[in-house]
Design a protein around this motif. Structure first.
Motif, PDB file in Angstrom:
ATOM      1  N   LEU A  42       4.802  74.186  -4.187  1.00 53.25           N
ATOM      2  CA  LEU A  42       4.358  75.556  -3.956  1.00 53.25           C
ATOM      3  C   LEU A  42       3.872  75.977  -5.688  1.00 53.25           C
ATOM      4  CD1 LEU A  42       8.407  75.957  -4.187  1.00 53.25           C
ATOM      5  CD2 LEU A  42       6.172  77.337  -2.834  1.00 53.25           C
ATOM      6  N   LEU A  47       2.400  79.449  -6.321  1.00 54.58           N
ATOM      7  CA  LEU A  47       4.637  80.218  -6.485  1.00 54.58           C
ATOM      8  C   LEU A  47       5.302  78.876  -7.458  1.00 54.58           C
ATOM      9  CD1 LEU A  47       4.383  80.789  -2.610  1.00 54.58           C
ATOM     10  CD2 LEU A  47       3.953  82.738  -4.259  1.00 54.58           C
ATOM     11  N   GLY A  84       5.155  84.761  -1.346  1.00 53.66           N
ATOM     12  CA  GLY A  84       6.514  84.121  -0.967  1.00 53.66           C
ATOM     13  C   GLY A  84       6.374  82.456  -0.008  1.00 53.66           C
ATOM     14  N   GLU A 141       8.657  86.228  -4.893  1.00 53.43           N
ATOM     15  CA  GLU A 141       7.894  86.560  -6.152  1.00 53.43           C
ATOM     16  C   GLU A 141       8.886  87.686  -6.485  1.00 53.43           C
ATOM     17  OE1 GLU A 141       4.211  84.054  -7.467  1.00 53.43           O
ATOM     18  OE2 GLU A 141       3.552  86.282  -5.919  1.00 53.43           O
TER      19      GLU A 141
END
Length: 143
Positions: A42, A47, A84, A141
């Motif tokens: 991520l 992210l 995401g 997010e």
């Protein structure tokens, strides 16, 4: 000394793909390593802001594999989506997760309540013929 057997290093940004797939035989200590893999993935795709929620949900889903899946084998996939990530944990066990009340001193049921609380959405896709399932969740997010 543990050696380098379970060491995970971060990928270079140019090497990150829109999805990550791996198969594991998981145990009680596997969650820590899987959380680290997810966190590094991520962060590498920009992210990091969804990492806490995604790691917590992954912990609960993998804990179900450890508790309920014979042989403890599963396939894990991280899929990028706009803003995401979707995380999928597939196994060959027909037993479906239950979103219990998680109240009192009950042994089980709280895990999927936690997944429900920290993700935008989650669900279960049953394999054809009932020969397993994929438990998935999405974190974004904005959520």
């Amino acid at each position: 000394m543990h050696g380098d057997v379970n060491r995970v290093t971060g990928p270079r940004a140019a090497d990150i793909l829109s999805e990550y797939r791996a198969e594991f035989a998981v145990g009680e200590h596997s969650v820590r390593h899987l959380r680290r893999i997810l966190r590094l993935y991520l962060a590498g795709v920009g992210l990091a802001g969804v990492s806490d929620a995604a790691e917590l949900a992954l912990t609960e889903v993998v804990a179900n594999v450890v508790r309920h899946v014979p042989g403890r084998r599963c396939r894990i996939c991280f899929l990028l989506r706009p803003g995401g990530v979707r995380v999928e944990v597939a196994d060959g066990c027909p037993r479906l997760p239950v979103r219990g009340g998680g109240e009192g001193l009950e042994e089980g049921g709280r895990g999927m309540v936690i997944v429900d609380a920290v993700t935008e959405r989650w669900g279960v896709d049953v394999c054809p013929g009932g020969l397993g399932k994929t438990v998935w969740f999405e974190c974004g997010e904005g959520g």
